[in-house]
Design a protein around this motif. Structure first.
Motif, PDB file in Angstrom:
ATOM      1  N   VAL A   1       0.869  -1.261  -0.020  1.00 56.69           N
ATOM      2  CA  VAL A   1      -0.105  -0.219   0.177  1.00 56.69           C
ATOM      3  C   VAL A   1       0.751   1.269  -0.037  1.00 56.69           C
TER       4      VAL A   1
ATOM      5  N   VAL B   1      -6.137   5.832   4.418  1.00 56.40           N
ATOM      6  CA  VAL B   1      -5.835   4.242   4.248  1.00 56.40           C
ATOM      7  C   VAL B   1      -4.472   3.937   4.838  1.00 56.40           C
TER       8      VAL B   1
ATOM      9  N   VAL C   1      -4.020   1.196   7.519  1.00 60.94           N
ATOM     10  CA  VAL C   1      -3.448  -0.340   7.164  1.00 60.94           C
ATOM     11  C   VAL C   1      -2.026  -0.516   7.881  1.00 60.94           C
TER      12      VAL C   1
ATOM     13  N   LEU D   1      -6.453  -6.775  -1.335  1.00 63.52           N
ATOM     14  CA  LEU D   1      -6.028  -5.522  -1.496  1.00 63.52           C
ATOM     15  C   LEU D   1      -6.385  -4.715  -2.863  1.00 63.52           C
TER      16      LEU D   1
ATOM     17  N   VAL E   1      -8.126  -1.915  -2.432  1.00 54.16           N
ATOM     18  CA  VAL E   1      -6.999  -0.603  -1.907  1.00 54.16           C
ATOM     19  C   VAL E   1      -6.465   0.076  -3.024  1.00 54.16           C
TER      20      VAL E   1
ATOM     21  N   THR F   1     -13.348   0.460   9.357  1.00 52.56           N
ATOM     22  CA  THR F   1     -11.738  -0.115   9.565  1.00 52.56           C
ATOM     23  C   THR F   1     -11.265   0.047  11.020  1.00 52.56           C
TER      24      THR F   1
ATOM     25  N   TRP G   1     -11.244  -5.960   6.058  1.00 52.02           N
ATOM     26  CA  TRP G   1     -11.194  -6.035   4.676  1.00 52.02           C
ATOM     27  C   TRP G   1     -12.413  -5.353   4.062  1.00 52.02           C
TER      28      TRP G   1
ATOM     29  N   MET H   1     -11.760  -1.709   3.883  1.00 50.67           N
ATOM     30  CA  MET H   1     -10.598  -1.362   2.668  1.00 50.67           C
ATOM     31  C   MET H   1     -11.670  -1.332   1.673  1.00 50.67           C
TER      32      MET H   1
END
Length: 314
Positions: A89, A111, A115, A173, A176, A198, A246, A249
């Motif tokens: 990321v 984000v 993360v 991902l 993301v 999240t 998840w 995300m």
């Protein structure tokens, strides 16, 4: 003695090494994996960044797999679940911004921070529980002993323990990617929802793990079943938190680029993995070790708490 068994026995000779040596092996393995991934990025430059990332992720996983074979401990891979996403990321944000921090958007910052919080907490939780090269996750030991059809252990290790989780996490991902590379949409209500979901997921995981560690460290609870705190409402609140992370995300991805809705395959795969693989394995183990667990299963749901139970506080 087969070559597979010979390699395993040789590697197990390191089992008596100190915990510090074990962590040094893991760190070195991940550094080499990172270098290999970087080499892949340099070689296949010019292709879509998602494909480049995918290739690099696979090669890094193979490096970690080789390390796990050399030391005969599949748990060398365990931290990869949380370490790789953070690196990926951040790399995507750097690529999108061209290295100019002034070009980083609020969504990208949110984000990355979430993360990183998730990755640091989960990796630290693994580090606290892993005792070194003499300690291998009980699930891997079980798979080695019960593998069907006489499949070589290295193949089970590669496909089931390492490549499969890498692919599952990469699927998560996918959502993301638009969240940190599509910057044309302003911050909106869906972003706030994503932060709440999240952030809440990270808190759930951290709280559940702390409660479990506190329970397990008390000698009075030896052989008992945790049914307090979050564990009073869900048999596996830590898994619930992971699944929720998840989904959060994915909400970020939808806030940035609704056309990427199909990346919902990521969080759905997470649900399937935990609901049909992780939860059943943990429940079977608890049933075998604690006779009262069968009644506990009838009383407490596997993942999602029952609304009525929450309303009445138990």
């Amino acid at each position: 003695m087969s070559g597979d068994e010979g390699t395993y026995r040789v590697g197990r000779g390191l089992a008596s090494a100190s915990r510090a040596v074990g962590f040094a092996v893991v760190v070195l393995s991940y550094v080499v994996a990172g270098m290999a991934a970087w080499a892949v990025v340099a070689v296949v430059r010019g292709q879509h960044p998602l494909l480049v990332t995918f290739y690099a992720d696979l090669v890094a996983t193979l490096v970690v797999f080789v390390a796990s074979v050399l030391v005969a401990n599949a748990s060398v891979y365990d931290a990869y679940w949380s370490v790789a996403p953070a690196v990926i990321v951040v790399a995507w944000v750097v690529w999108r911004s061209g290295g100019d921090l002034g070009e980083v958007s609020g969504r990208q910052v949110a984000v990355v921070l979430l993360v990183m919080a998730w990755a640091i907490r989960l990796t630290a939780n693994w580090a606290l529980s892993w005792r070194g090269l003499g300690h291998e996750d009980w699930r891997y030991v079980q798979l080695r002993e019960q593998r069907a059809g006489g499949l070589p252990w290295w193949l089970v290790n590669l496909t089931g323990i390492q490549l499969m989780p890498t692919l599952v996490v990469f699927g998560g991902l996918l959502a993301v990617w638009p969240a940190v590379t599509v910057t044309g949409r302003a911050w909106g209500l869906l972003d706030f929802a994503a932060v709440v979901v999240t952030g809440g997921a990270v808190v759930i995981e951290a709280t559940a793990d702390r409660q479990l560690h506190r329970f397990a460290s008390d000698p009075a609870n030896r052989g008992g079943i945790i049914d307090r705190g979050l564990w009073r409402y869900s048999r596996h609140p830590n898994y619930l938190g992971e699944i929720t992370f998840w989904w959060g995300m994915w909400l970020f991805g939808m806030a940035a680029a609704p056309g990427w809705w199909w990346t919902v395959v990521g969080p759905i795969t997470m649900v399937l993995l935990f609901a049909f693989v992780s939860v059943p394995m943990m429940d079977r183990r608890s049933l075998a070790r604690r006779p009262a667990y069968e009644q506990h299963m009838r009383r407490v749901p596997a993942l999602l708490p029952r609304p009525a139970r929450i309303a009445r506080g138990g």
